[in-house]
Design a protein around this motif. Structure first.
Motif, PDB file in Angstrom:
ATOM      1  N   ILE A  98       6.439  49.944  67.821  1.00  0.00           N
ATOM      2  CA  ILE A  98       5.946  49.060  66.760  1.00  0.00           C
ATOM      3  C   ILE A  98       5.915  47.638  67.288  1.00  0.00           C
ATOM      4  O   ILE A  98       6.928  47.119  67.790  1.00  0.00           O
ATOM      5  CB  ILE A  98       6.845  49.104  65.508  1.00  0.00           C
ATOM      6  N   SER A  99       4.766  47.004  67.183  1.00  0.00           N
ATOM      7  CA  SER A  99       4.629  45.592  67.487  1.00  0.00           C
ATOM      8  C   SER A  99       4.060  44.893  66.265  1.00  0.00           C
ATOM      9  O   SER A  99       3.000  45.275  65.776  1.00  0.00           O
ATOM     10  CB  SER A  99       3.703  45.378  68.690  1.00  0.00           C
ATOM     11  N   VAL A 100       4.777  43.902  65.753  1.00  0.00           N
ATOM     12  CA  VAL A 100       4.290  43.132  64.607  1.00  0.00           C
ATOM     13  C   VAL A 100       3.853  41.756  65.074  1.00  0.00           C
ATOM     14  O   VAL A 100       4.309  41.255  66.101  1.00  0.00           O
ATOM     15  CB  VAL A 100       5.354  43.020  63.491  1.00  0.00           C
ATOM     16  N   ARG A 101       2.963  41.124  64.287  1.00  0.00           N
ATOM     17  CA  ARG A 101       2.315  39.910  64.761  1.00  0.00           C
ATOM     18  C   ARG A 101       2.829  38.624  64.117  1.00  0.00           C
ATOM     19  O   ARG A 101       2.346  37.544  64.452  1.00  0.00           O
ATOM     20  CB  ARG A 101       0.813  40.028  64.535  1.00  0.00           C
ATOM     21  N   ASP A 102       3.777  38.727  63.177  1.00  0.00           N
ATOM     22  CA  ASP A 102       4.299  37.508  62.554  1.00  0.00           C
ATOM     23  C   ASP A 102       5.789  37.665  62.267  1.00  0.00           C
ATOM     24  O   ASP A 102       6.300  38.775  62.162  1.00  0.00           O
ATOM     25  CB  ASP A 102       3.524  37.173  61.278  1.00  0.00           C
ATOM     26  N   SER A 103       6.464  36.547  62.140  1.00  0.00           N
ATOM     27  CA  SER A 103       7.925  36.558  62.011  1.00  0.00           C
ATOM     28  C   SER A 103       8.383  37.158  60.680  1.00  0.00           C
ATOM     29  O   SER A 103       9.457  37.761  60.613  1.00  0.00           O
ATOM     30  CB  SER A 103       8.483  35.135  62.156  1.00  0.00           C
ATOM     31  N   ALA A 104       7.585  37.024  59.616  1.00  0.00           N
ATOM     32  CA  ALA A 104       7.967  37.629  58.335  1.00  0.00           C
ATOM     33  C   ALA A 104       8.006  39.147  58.450  1.00  0.00           C
ATOM     34  O   ALA A 104       8.898  39.809  57.896  1.00  0.00           O
ATOM     35  CB  ALA A 104       6.991  37.204  57.239  1.00  0.00           C
ATOM     36  N   SER A 105       7.056  39.724  59.179  1.00  0.00           N
ATOM     37  CA  SER A 105       7.056  41.173  59.404  1.00  0.00           C
ATOM     38  C   SER A 105       8.265  41.585  60.233  1.00  0.00           C
ATOM     39  O   SER A 105       8.884  42.621  59.972  1.00  0.00           O
ATOM     40  CB  SER A 105       5.763  41.595  60.107  1.00  0.00           C
ATOM     41  N   ALA A 106       8.584  40.782  61.240  1.00  0.00           N
ATOM     42  CA  ALA A 106       9.744  41.085  62.074  1.00  0.00           C
ATOM     43  C   ALA A 106      11.028  41.080  61.245  1.00  0.00           C
ATOM     44  O   ALA A 106      11.885  41.971  61.384  1.00  0.00           O
ATOM     45  CB  ALA A 106       9.847  40.069  63.216  1.00  0.00           C
ATOM     46  N   ARG A 107      11.165  40.103  60.357  1.00  0.00           N
ATOM     47  CA  ARG A 107      12.369  40.056  59.507  1.00  0.00           C
ATOM     48  C   ARG A 107      12.431  41.261  58.578  1.00  0.00           C
ATOM     49  O   ARG A 107      13.519  41.795  58.301  1.00  0.00           O
ATOM     50  CB  ARG A 107      12.389  38.757  58.692  1.00  0.00           C
ATOM     51  N   THR A 108      11.275  41.695  58.076  1.00  0.00           N
ATOM     52  CA  THR A 108      11.232  42.870  57.195  1.00  0.00           C
ATOM     53  C   THR A 108      11.777  44.100  57.915  1.00  0.00           C
ATOM     54  O   THR A 108      12.556  44.881  57.341  1.00  0.00           O
ATOM     55  CB  THR A 108       9.789  43.135  56.727  1.00  0.00           C
ATOM     56  N   LEU A 109      11.399  44.293  59.167  1.00  0.00           N
ATOM     57  CA  LEU A 109      11.877  45.438  59.937  1.00  0.00           C
ATOM     58  C   LEU A 109      13.336  45.266  60.344  1.00  0.00           C
ATOM     59  O   LEU A 109      14.100  46.240  60.381  1.00  0.00           O
ATOM     60  CB  LEU A 109      11.008  45.642  61.179  1.00  0.00           C
ATOM     61  N   GLU A 110      13.731  44.053  60.646  1.00  0.00           N
ATOM     62  CA  GLU A 110      15.133  43.799  61.024  1.00  0.00           C
ATOM     63  C   GLU A 110      16.088  44.166  59.905  1.00  0.00           C
ATOM     64  O   GLU A 110      17.175  44.700  60.155  1.00  0.00           O
ATOM     65  CB  GLU A 110      15.305  42.322  61.400  1.00  0.00           C
ATOM     66  N   ARG A 111      15.687  43.907  58.659  1.00  0.00           N
ATOM     67  CA  ARG A 111      16.562  44.233  57.531  1.00  0.00           C
ATOM     68  C   ARG A 111      16.783  45.734  57.401  1.00  0.00           C
ATOM     69  O   ARG A 111      17.787  46.159  56.822  1.00  0.00           O
ATOM     70  CB  ARG A 111      15.967  43.664  56.237  1.00  0.00           C
ATOM     71  N   ARG A 112      15.875  46.534  57.938  1.00  0.00           N
ATOM     72  CA  ARG A 112      16.010  47.995  57.920  1.00  0.00           C
ATOM     73  C   ARG A 112      16.470  48.537  59.276  1.00  0.00           C
ATOM     74  O   ARG A 112      16.484  49.741  59.493  1.00  0.00           O
ATOM     75  CB  ARG A 112      14.681  48.641  57.552  1.00  0.00           C
ATOM     76  N   SER A 113      16.807  47.622  60.191  1.00  0.00           N
ATOM     77  CA  SER A 113      17.270  48.002  61.542  1.00  0.00           C
ATOM     78  C   SER A 113      16.239  48.876  62.259  1.00  0.00           C
ATOM     79  O   SER A 113      16.582  49.836  62.950  1.00  0.00           O
ATOM     80  CB  SER A 113      18.621  48.741  61.468  1.00  0.00           C
ATOM     81  N   VAL A 114      14.950  48.536  62.101  1.00  0.00           N
ATOM     82  CA  VAL A 114      13.871  49.263  62.770  1.00  0.00           C
ATOM     83  C   VAL A 114      13.538  48.549  64.081  1.00  0.00           C
ATOM     84  O   VAL A 114      13.241  47.352  64.095  1.00  0.00           O
ATOM     85  CB  VAL A 114      12.613  49.334  61.882  1.00  0.00           C
ATOM     86  N   SER A 115      13.595  49.288  65.178  1.00  0.00           N
ATOM     87  CA  SER A 115      13.277  48.728  66.484  1.00  0.00           C
ATOM     88  C   SER A 115      11.799  48.313  66.538  1.00  0.00           C
ATOM     89  O   SER A 115      10.919  49.067  66.123  1.00  0.00           O
ATOM     90  CB  SER A 115      13.569  49.764  67.576  1.00  0.00           C
TER      91      SER A 115
END
Length: 355
Positions: A98-115
């Protein structure tokens, strides 16, 4: 899956963009339950699934299929409830990369501990694959591409928008080309563009203003790359103009602001339509950050190589076991009456807010 603000998009919203007017009107005339049944018939998936993030563990036929997600906007996942959340997050957990293109998306995945990886959109790679476009605009005079999605243009009105363009000192001396980024329902309106041109011609018949509607994606991209100025609500318009160091104005749209902030775009972004003139002047006098476009292109290419490697690598036994478990677990949750009621209430609320 490559590109797009896919996290919160629903099946009905995607069908609205994809279907012909006749088919969409026929679908809209159906009762709600029949609408859902029709979408399930068309897609072979749960109506609560994401149209752009198919859950590979949903059916036996795709259980072994590899999935990579690249250059995606996934921040919309955070607002999903019930079956919508189950299906979309299930798809995310099925992905090998998974590659996301903005920091808000990255934070969304981080909260679910998704690599995941945070990387620029793949479209930045056009800078290296289409180096000839760096020659810039050969037209005399230069042209400004102006693109505004239908709802934004309808809000301000064609006459007012024409006045804004004609009264902008920064746009004088440039051919004005109203750019069609996409024709899907709810995107750009050629009808409204024509109304803008009619209003402009009544005020100033000699002013060069026309519609630019290249037939292919690459022709659209090249036209942006060679422009003297880009103004628009299209994220990929912003990305392409950034990649080729075209002066640009990102109009008022949340995903543009998120992306530009993430990657430090030095040009105006989040600009209301009423302020296009001032922002265009700023953009035309701004300087690009040295090496920024090359760095973004290199990072986008590196993310693509990681995505390709993941797509070519067979799933491990552990990944297959996880998919089997996910398939069984979500099948049980899909039969929960409470969860179905919760999902229905959440979707009704979302529809009301959208209206």
């Amino acid at each position: 899956m490559v590109g797009g603000e896919t996290g919160g998009t629903s099946m009905p919203a995607a069908y609205r963009m994809a279907a012909s007017q006749e088919r969409y009107d026929a679908w809209r005339s159906l009762p709600p339950r029949s609408q859902n049944s029709r979408l399930m018939e068309l897609t072979g998936r749960s109506v609560y699934g994401s149209p752009y993030l198919p859950r590979m563990s949903a059916t036996s036929g795709t259980l072994k299929t590899r999935l990579v997600i690249n250059s995606a906007g996934l921040s919309g996942l955070s607002g999903l409830i019930g079956h919508r959340a189950d299906e979309s997050w299930g798809a995310v957990h099925d992905a090998s990369y998974i590659s996301v293109r903005d920091s808000a998306s990255a934070r969304t995945l981080e909260r679910r501990s998704v690599s995941h990886a945070l990387a620029p959109d793949l479209v930045h790679s056009l800078r290296t694959s289409q180096a000839g476009w760096l020659a810039g605009n050969t037209d005399t005079p230069g042209y400004a591409l102006i693109q505004v999605k239908e709802s934004s243009l309808a809000r301000i009105g064609s006459r007012e928008f024409a006045s804004i363009l004609l009264n902008s000192p920064a746009l004088r001396g440039l051919d004005l080309r109203l750019f069609v980024a996409g024709r899907a329902r709810g995107h750009d309106s050629v009808k409204l563009y024509r109304e803008v041109i009619e209003s402009a011609k009544r005020t100033d018949p000699s002013r060069p203003i026309s519609i630019a509607d290249p037939p292919t994606a690459m022709e659209k991209a090249e036209l942006i790359a060679r422009a003297a100025l880009w103004v628009g609500t299209s994220l990929h318009g912003l990305i392409i103009s950034s990649s080729f160091e075209v002066p640009r104005v990102g109009l008022e749209l949340e995903k543009l602001t998120r992306y530009a902030t993430t990657w430090g775009d030095p040009m105006p972004v989040g600009v209301p339509l009423e302020a296009i003139g001032e922002a265009a002047s700023v953009a035309l006098h701004s300087k690009e950050t040295a090496g920024r476009a090359d760095r973004l292109a290199e990072a986008a290419n590196a993310s693509f190589e990681r995505a390709r490697s993941a797509a070519e690598t067979p799933l491990t036994a552990s990944q297959m076991n996880e998919r089997h478990d996910r398939k069984r677990r979500l099948a049980v949750r899909s039969n929960s009456r409470f969860r179905t009621a919760l999902t229905g209430s959440a979707e009704s609320l979302r529809a009301w807010r959208h209206r």
